[in-house]
Design an enzyme around this catalytic site. Structure first.
Site, PDB file in Angstrom:
ATOM      1  N   ASP A 209      91.464  29.873 -43.604  1.00  0.00           N
ATOM      2  CA  ASP A 209      91.583  29.141 -44.907  1.00  0.00           C
ATOM      3  C   ASP A 209      92.611  29.432 -45.673  1.00  0.00           C
ATOM      4  OD1 ASP A 209      91.059  27.570 -47.129  1.00  0.00           O
ATOM      5  OD2 ASP A 209      89.421  29.134 -47.950  1.00  0.00           O
TER       6      ASP A 209
ATOM      7  N   GLU B  60      95.795  26.274 -54.243  1.00  0.00           N
ATOM      8  CA  GLU B  60      94.644  25.356 -54.149  1.00  0.00           C
ATOM      9  C   GLU B  60      93.465  26.068 -54.506  1.00  0.00           C
ATOM     10  OE1 GLU B  60      91.035  24.003 -52.131  1.00  0.00           O
ATOM     11  OE2 GLU B  60      92.255  25.912 -51.861  1.00  0.00           O
ATOM     12  N   GLU B  61      93.347  27.387 -54.052  1.00  0.00           N
ATOM     13  CA  GLU B  61      92.165  28.272 -54.336  1.00  0.00           C
ATOM     14  C   GLU B  61      91.762  28.447 -55.695  1.00  0.00           C
ATOM     15  OE1 GLU B  61      90.267  28.840 -51.919  1.00  0.00           O
ATOM     16  OE2 GLU B  61      91.067  29.236 -50.069  1.00  0.00           O
TER      17      GLU B  61
ATOM     18  N   ASP C 239      91.351  21.383 -44.448  1.00  0.00           N
ATOM     19  CA  ASP C 239      91.093  22.711 -45.020  1.00  0.00           C
ATOM     20  C   ASP C 239      89.662  22.763 -45.002  1.00  0.00           C
ATOM     21  OD1 ASP C 239      91.208  24.764 -47.051  1.00  0.00           O
ATOM     22  OD2 ASP C 239      90.913  23.646 -48.593  1.00  0.00           O
TER      23      ASP C 239
ATOM     24  N   HIS D 265      86.566  32.758 -47.281  1.00  0.00           N
ATOM     25  CA  HIS D 265      87.019  33.705 -48.412  1.00  0.00           C
ATOM     26  C   HIS D 265      86.506  35.195 -48.143  1.00  0.00           C
ATOM     27  CE1 HIS D 265      87.072  30.097 -51.371  1.00  0.00           C
ATOM     28  NE2 HIS D 265      87.911  29.890 -50.247  1.00  0.00           N
TER      29      HIS D 265
END
Length: 483
Positions: A313, A347-348, A375, A445
């Site tokens: 990711d 993006e996060e 993604d 994550h």
């Protein structure tokens, strides 16, 4: 109709409606149904025949990516970057370095119009952090602060715990939460249902007077692994520190509470936000041969969280998007429309880089035929998720039929993604890869998001799908029809 009588406005409108309906039905019966969103009229059969002519091209792309000299290339490129640079948090030096390296890589690959588009992005750092259960026993807990969280005072926050399983339970037990640390042990049914506790947990706990909140990690599987992510504060609600804990610890505290045990935790977090940082979206193209102003966009995001390597990711998505253009270039192909690769930044933190890209380019949204974002992992894809008109969906089903040699032909709903939703809401068709979400959210994550998760053979297949879809849509005579 009675001859000689003056037609009323309503009668005239009704007759015109009947006339239009008859003409439309006759056109359908004659095989001349309106199919595009422009002046042309094409039958479904004509479009099918056009797409079928790309069979050999699709096989060439598949062979090059899966069996040929390009096999494992996207994996090897990704490993070199993430092993060298590491995780790439918004606002970090690592992200700056990765963007610089990628700009050089894309130029070295011979792609066109390689450039950086400047944006402002959030800069947050977690600092040192710890959580220790003091009662009913001493237990050092694994935690990860949530993005944008404030820190605790230097001495930390030591308080009793209130365990809840839902926002509804928190509201019912609101008076019990004041002065405590709220622990959410929400069940995991799917990501979209569970992630609201990560996003809103601190705000809801603060509303009932809690001092801090700890969220059960939003994960499909756990081996004592905390999973971080962004959270959001709300104007007018006190900001409290918030972090994620492991599934195992959340469930243990829930059991303890059910037995009537008093639970006390000492939480220390050094998290801090800084002024917005300068960053860039990274762009490269294969310029269209006939309609260069029209665009098919392929993308993934280059930033990641600050744990693991950000390989899955979204290193994988970014690198199969680059690989798609590399495969097309290696075969000497140049589609009618421009193929544009964008590697998003931040993006996060909520699609910050892509939002600013949209603001910069939205005046040309009518020239975007398709926006694509990978993604959700680059394991073995099972199909393509798509959002668009019924006519566009029919076209995409035909395009995906070209991937029968690797048995990936499904077209499903919900092709949205954080970085392309701006365009989809503007009416542009959107697509994303459908992947193994159970595996994805097992590592999402977390410290486990490393190259060990990635499989070069699966990345080869994902890149082939991405390249075939993007090339064929970019080379069709007409843009995808909109609603």
């Amino acid at each position: 109709m009675i001859l000689g009588r003056k037609l009323t406005g309503k009668t005239m409108k009704f007759l015109l409606f009947i006339l239009f309906s008859v003409v439309h039905l006759l056109s359908l019966a004659s095989g001349k149904a309106i199919y595009g969103n422009g002046p042309s009229q094409r039958t479904l059969q004509e479009v099918k025949e056009e797409i079928a002519r790309y069979g050999d091209v699709a096989k060439s792309i598949i062979n090059l990516s899966v069996y040929g000299k390009a096999q494992n290339r996207s994996y090897e490129r990704l490993a070199l970057l993430v092993d060298t640079v590491g995780p790439r948090l918004s606002g970090s030096k690592n992200l700056e370095k990765a963007i610089e390296i990628m700009q050089q890589n894309l130029k070295g690959d011979g792609l066109e119009n390689v450039h950086l588009e400047p944006v402002k992005i959030p800069h947050w750092e977690r600092g040192e952090e710890s959580a220790v259960m003091l009662e009913p026993r001493i237990h050092k807990m694994a935690i990860l602060g949530l993005g944008s969280s404030i820190g605790t005072p230097p001495e930390g926050i030591t308080a009793e715990v209130l365990v809840v399983t839902s926002f509804d339970e928190l509201q019912r037990r609101g008076p019990d939460a004041e002065g405590k640390i709220v622990v959410y042990n929400q069940p995991y049914t799917n990501y979209s249902a569970a992630v609201q506790y990560r996003m809103e947990g601190a705000v809801e706990a603060a509303k009932v007077g809690a001092l801090a909140s700890l969220i059960r990690s939003v994960a499909s599987f756990s081996i004592y692994s905390p999973h971080t992510g962004i959270q959001e504060y709300q104007n007018g609600v006190p900001k409290i520190p918030t972090a994620c804990i492991t599934v195992e610890d959340a469930e243990m505290m829930s059991r303890m509470a059910s037995h009537g045990n008093r639970i006390v935790i000492q939480l220390k977090m050094g998290a801090k936000s800084y002024p917005d940082a300068d960053s860039f979206n990274t762009v490269a193209e294969i310029t269209g041969s006939k309609y260069p102003e029209q665009v098919v966009l392929v993308s993934g995001h280059l930033d990641s969280w600050d744990v693991g390597q950000g390989a899955m990711d979204d290193g994988g998505g970014a690198f199969i998007s680059w690989e798609a253009l590399s495969l097309i270039k290696d075969l000497g192909l140049r589609p009618k429309r421009t193929l544009r690769l964008v590697l998003w930044t931040a993006e996060e933190q909520g699609g910050i880089g892509s939002s600013q890209y949209y603001q910069l380019h939205k005046a040309n949204s009518s020239n975007y035929s398709l926006v694509m974002e990978s993604d959700l992992g680059t394991f073995l894809p099972s199909g393509l998720k798509f959002t668009g008109s019924d006519s566009a969906r029919i076209i995409m089903e035909e395009v995906m039929s070209l991937l029968k040699p690797i048995n990936i032909t499904q077209v499903l709903k919900a092709g949205d993604g954080t970085d392309i939703n701006f365009w989809i809401q503007d009416g542009v068709p959107g697509a994303s890869l459908l992947d193994d979400l159970y595996k994805y959210f097992s590592f999402h994550h977390s410290h486990g998001d490393t190259m060990t998760v990635m499989d070069p053979k699966q990345m080869n297949v994902a890149a082939a799908v991405w390249a075939v879809v993007s090339y064929v849509v970019a080379d069709l005579e007409e843009m995808l029809p909109r609603s």
